[in-house]
Design a protein around this motif. Sequence first.
Motif, PDB file in Angstrom:
ATOM      1  N   SER A 187      -8.143  -2.793  -1.659  1.00 31.99           N
ATOM      2  CA  SER A 187      -7.597  -1.850  -2.260  1.00 31.99           C
ATOM      3  C   SER A 187      -7.029  -0.506  -1.652  1.00 31.99           C
ATOM      4  O   SER A 187      -5.812  -0.076  -2.060  1.00 31.99           O
ATOM      5  CB  SER A 187      -8.536  -1.227  -3.038  1.00 31.99           C
ATOM      6  N   ASP A 188      -7.696  -0.201  -0.456  1.00 33.40           N
ATOM      7  CA  ASP A 188      -6.982   0.671   0.476  1.00 33.40           C
ATOM      8  C   ASP A 188      -5.497   0.393   0.983  1.00 33.40           C
ATOM      9  O   ASP A 188      -4.719   1.025   1.002  1.00 33.40           O
ATOM     10  CB  ASP A 188      -7.824   1.181   1.449  1.00 33.40           C
ATOM     11  N   MET A 211     -17.797  -5.697  -2.226  1.00 40.08           N
ATOM     12  CA  MET A 211     -17.376  -4.485  -2.580  1.00 40.08           C
ATOM     13  C   MET A 211     -16.656  -3.604  -1.656  1.00 40.08           C
ATOM     14  O   MET A 211     -15.745  -3.174  -1.849  1.00 40.08           O
ATOM     15  CB  MET A 211     -18.562  -3.513  -3.539  1.00 40.08           C
ATOM     16  N   ALA A 212     -17.187  -3.734  -0.369  1.00 44.56           N
ATOM     17  CA  ALA A 212     -16.866  -3.277   0.596  1.00 44.56           C
ATOM     18  C   ALA A 212     -15.583  -3.804   1.211  1.00 44.56           C
ATOM     19  O   ALA A 212     -14.452  -3.101   1.345  1.00 44.56           O
ATOM     20  CB  ALA A 212     -17.645  -3.558   2.128  1.00 44.56           C
ATOM     21  N   ASP A 230     -22.828  -5.932  -1.885  1.00 40.53           N
ATOM     22  CA  ASP A 230     -22.155  -4.937  -0.932  1.00 40.53           C
ATOM     23  C   ASP A 230     -21.142  -5.372  -0.009  1.00 40.53           C
ATOM     24  O   ASP A 230     -19.840  -4.439  -0.116  1.00 40.53           O
ATOM     25  CB  ASP A 230     -23.404  -4.247  -0.101  1.00 40.53           C
ATOM     26  N   ARG A 270      -9.388  -2.072 -11.943  1.00 42.27           N
ATOM     27  CA  ARG A 270     -10.849  -1.787 -11.386  1.00 42.27           C
ATOM     28  C   ARG A 270     -11.806  -2.833 -12.284  1.00 42.27           C
ATOM     29  O   ARG A 270     -12.582  -2.160 -12.505  1.00 42.27           O
ATOM     30  CB  ARG A 270     -10.993  -0.108 -11.659  1.00 42.27           C
ATOM     31  N   PHE A 299      -7.549  -3.991  -8.015  1.00 46.36           N
ATOM     32  CA  PHE A 299      -6.838  -2.706  -7.501  1.00 46.36           C
ATOM     33  C   PHE A 299      -6.030  -2.192  -8.999  1.00 46.36           C
ATOM     34  O   PHE A 299      -6.044  -0.874  -8.991  1.00 46.36           O
ATOM     35  CB  PHE A 299      -5.704  -3.218  -6.608  1.00 46.36           C
ATOM     36  N   LEU A 331     -13.349  -5.436  -1.089  1.00 43.89           N
ATOM     37  CA  LEU A 331     -12.669  -5.021  -2.148  1.00 43.89           C
ATOM     38  C   LEU A 331     -12.115  -3.903  -2.011  1.00 43.89           C
ATOM     39  O   LEU A 331     -10.950  -3.402  -2.209  1.00 43.89           O
ATOM     40  CB  LEU A 331     -13.244  -5.270  -3.404  1.00 43.89           C
ATOM     41  N   ARG A 332     -12.964  -2.623  -1.445  1.00 43.31           N
ATOM     42  CA  ARG A 332     -12.165  -1.581  -1.191  1.00 43.31           C
ATOM     43  C   ARG A 332     -11.179  -1.584   0.060  1.00 43.31           C
ATOM     44  O   ARG A 332     -10.239  -0.789   0.178  1.00 43.31           O
ATOM     45  CB  ARG A 332     -13.448  -0.476  -0.710  1.00 43.31           C
ATOM     46  N   VAL A 333     -11.489  -2.195   1.199  1.00 39.67           N
ATOM     47  CA  VAL A 333     -10.486  -2.503   1.870  1.00 39.67           C
ATOM     48  C   VAL A 333      -9.317  -3.066   1.498  1.00 39.67           C
ATOM     49  O   VAL A 333      -8.163  -2.380   1.707  1.00 39.67           O
ATOM     50  CB  VAL A 333     -10.879  -3.447   3.122  1.00 39.67           C
TER      51      VAL A 333
END
Length: 203
Positions: free
Chosen positions: A120-121, A113-114, A110, A100, A97, A116-118
């Motif tokens: 990070s959000d 990374m999904a 996949d 990066r 976060f 990690l995006r959750v």
Amino acid sequence: VTPLAFVPRHFLPERMLRGPVAEAAEECREREVVADLLQQVLHLLRGHATALLDEVDLVLHPLKSELNFPIGAPQPLPLAPHRWDVPIHMLAPFFFFTTRSLDPAIVPGDAVMALLRVLSDALAKGVRAMHLSLSPHLVLLSPAFYSRELSFPLARWALVYLQQHAQFRLDRHRLASALERADHAHSPLEAHSPLEAHSPLEA
């Protein structure tokens, strides 16, 4: 002690029995008394004593102190290497976060990374709402925010580590079922979350 102390007396001349051998025998008796006292001290220390060490990080530092001198064959630490790899893995989303960058030990598929995006959000949401601070580094200001927004995705992140290490024998169906029940009970993560679409437990 002189080697004469170990020679049978009948092999030695009288003058030596009165001189060097007598002195060696006296020295042996003195050392015997000291050895007996040391045995009592060691017994006391091993069975009835507690060591209090101040500045233990310096006292036991292998490069800064002469008190730390390991002997014998090297032995692996219990639970090595997971005892340090798991904490590093659990910190990876926070470094992702802020920088990066991703730990090279993590396979960036996949689903990973999904997830990690959750995370990070969720972290960005916490910063905006002042539940997290970025100064002087990432700091949690609201334990309630962690429980509400971060605890569940971090539990899934822990499963990523378990999945990527084959020595952990996981019942994937039971884990998926448990996470499914927790997902429905956890309001911040709805069924259409990327976690649901890209579960780390998928084959």
